[in-house]
Scaffold this active site. Structure first.
Site, short mmCIF file in Angstrom:
data_model
loop_
_atom_site.label_atom_id
_atom_site.label_comp_id
_atom_site.label_asym_id
_atom_site.label_seq_id
_atom_site.Cartn_x
_atom_site.Cartn_y
_atom_site.Cartn_z
N ASP A 159 -0.43 -0.46 -4.51
CA ASP A 159 -1.80 0.06 -4.55
C ASP A 159 -1.82 1.45 -3.94
OD1 ASP A 159 -4.50 0.58 -4.55
OD2 ASP A 159 -5.10 -1.24 -3.48
N GLU A 190 -1.86 -0.28 -8.67
CA GLU A 190 -3.31 -0.26 -8.62
C GLU A 190 -3.76 1.17 -8.35
OE1 GLU A 190 -4.33 -3.70 -6.20
OE2 GLU A 190 -6.20 -2.72 -5.65
N LYS A 207 0.85 -1.19 0.00
CA LYS A 207 0.00 0.00 0.00
C LYS A 207 0.89 1.24 0.00
CE LYS A 207 -4.37 -1.37 0.44
NZ LYS A 207 -5.47 -0.88 -0.40
N LYS A 230 -13.40 -6.91 -6.86
CA LYS A 230 -14.04 -7.04 -5.56
C LYS A 230 -15.52 -7.30 -5.81
CE LYS A 230 -10.96 -4.39 -2.58
NZ LYS A 230 -9.92 -3.97 -3.54
N ASP A 233 -9.25 -0.82 -9.83
CA ASP A 233 -10.02 -1.40 -8.72
C ASP A 233 -11.26 -0.50 -8.55
OD1 ASP A 233 -11.00 -2.31 -6.30
OD2 ASP A 233 -9.20 -1.95 -5.13
#
Ligand SMILES: O=C(O)CCC(=O)c1ccccc1C(=O)O
Ligand SMILES: [Mg+2]
Length: 357
Positions: free
Chosen positions: A182, A208, A153, A255, A231
């Site tokens: 991400d 991402e 992250k 997701k 995403d």
């Protein structure tokens, strides 16, 4: 045979450590479970409705109200359970329960096809966040365990530290691991470009959602050579995917409870396959019920699934199943984990309502 009864439960599972989602610090994961039962009592199937604060527009409360209305309407009219027009998380949970019930009755998993061979294992990406020390410790432990994909992250505020962490990870593991980042749409184009230029060459497979404005992805790609993964964009701006040059996109991060059901997910899996992108199943910290369902989806839609973002179970302190969700050697045995999702410990849930369908 169809469902004769529906039970709605609420759960609340503490995180091991507080989790920050789009700036919100969360201490626990709350959600709703729907159990469908056949009239003979032989089959019970579970579905999970669990919007995440910061990610979904619906709340646990509004999602529960909507599933209650849907069940009440169905009980009165006897009409088929409708999924059109529902919140994404509600639609996903309802479809999950219905498909799980059909699977239980037929004795097959929900996505099986006649003559299917053994399902492949589903590799995971270890989720890395926090200070560089924590990230490196976690990365080393994951590598020892067998993980060969990491997702770090990163954010606009910690871009410098994140770049240093990428350098350290690249030094430690080189091409032994697939490294993904991400950024959760945190960076304006200029910052994202500056960040990309700090990274070792060819050290990451994709970033991402690097950009505040995902429509700038082609320019970002032209200036950095780094592919993006989508995403949030997939459900915030569903039309954008088709407008972006496929070679600028490395992966679609799926997701299911944000995308709103199985059909939307399968369409994106197909799009990814047709355009040389990875299809990366991911979760929003749902319980094992969803993770088992997503794992079987990943295993059934590819002979060699990309590493998935289903390692989130590690962040929950408790499991609601008799057999806790688990990975072995950095990957999942989807078929066996799917069967585990049938044994839920209702003692840890609170029953909210019961419906005759
Ligand atoms: O994809 C993964 O590896 C884990 C899931 C994850 O990162 C996530 C979990 C909750 C909310 C948002 C995100 C995200 O991908 O941005
Ligand atoms: Mg993401």
């Amino acid at each position: 045979m169809t469902a004769s009864y529906a039970y709605l439960y609420r759960y609340s599972l503490p995180f091991n450590e507080p989790v920050t989602v789009r700036g919100r610090r969360l201490l626990q994961r709350d959600g709703v479970l729907l159990a469908l039962k056949t009239g003979d009592g032989k089959h019970t199937a579970w579905g999970e409705i669990a919007p995440l604060s910061g990610l979904h527009r619906e709340t646990t409360e509004s999602a529960e109200r909507q599933i209650v209305e849907t069940l009440a309407m169905h009980g009165e009219s006897g009409a088929a359970l409708m999924t059109e027009g529902l919140f994404p998380s509600v639609r996903m949970g309802l479809e999950m329960a219905v498909m799980n019930l059909e699977a239980s009755i037929s004795g097959r998993h929900p996505f099986s096809v006649p003559g299917e061979s053994m399902l492949p294992r589903v590799p995971l990406n270890a989720l890395l966040m926090g200070s560089t020390d924590v990230v490196l410790l976690r990365a080393q432990a994951s590598y020892q365990e067998g993980y060969r994909a990491f997702k770090l992250k990163v954010g606009k505020e910690n871009a410098e530290e994140a770049a240093a962490a990428v350098h350290a990870l690249h030094r430690l593991f080189g091409s032994q691991v697939e490294l993904r980042l991400d950024a959760n749409q945190s960076m304006p184009l200029d910052d994202a470009i500056a960040f990309a230029r700090e990274l070792p060459k060819n050290s990451v497979t994709y970033i991402e959602e690097p950009l505040l404005q995902p429509r700038d992805i082609p320019e970002y790609h032209a200036k950095t050579g780094i592919r993006s993964a989508l995403d949030e964009t997939l459900w915030q701006k569903p039309g954008l995917l088709g407008a972006l040059p496929p070679e600028t996109i490395g992966a679609l991060v799926l997701k299911p409870n944000c995308l709103g059901g199985v059909a939307a997910v399968l369409n994106l899996v197909r799009y990814a396959a047709d355009h040389n992108m990875q299809a990366v199943f991911s979760s929003a910290f749902e319980s094992s019920i969803s993770l088992g369902f997503y794992a079987i989806l990943a295993a059934a839609t590819s002979v060699r699934p990309a590493a998935c973002g289903l390692d989130t179970f590690r962040h929950l302190k408790e499991d609601i199943q008799t057999t806790a969700f688990h990975a072995e050697g950095g990957s999942l045995d989807a078929a066996s984990l799917y069967l585990d999702t049938r044994e839920v410990r209702t003692t840890n849930l609170s029953l909210a309502s019961v419906w005759t369908l």
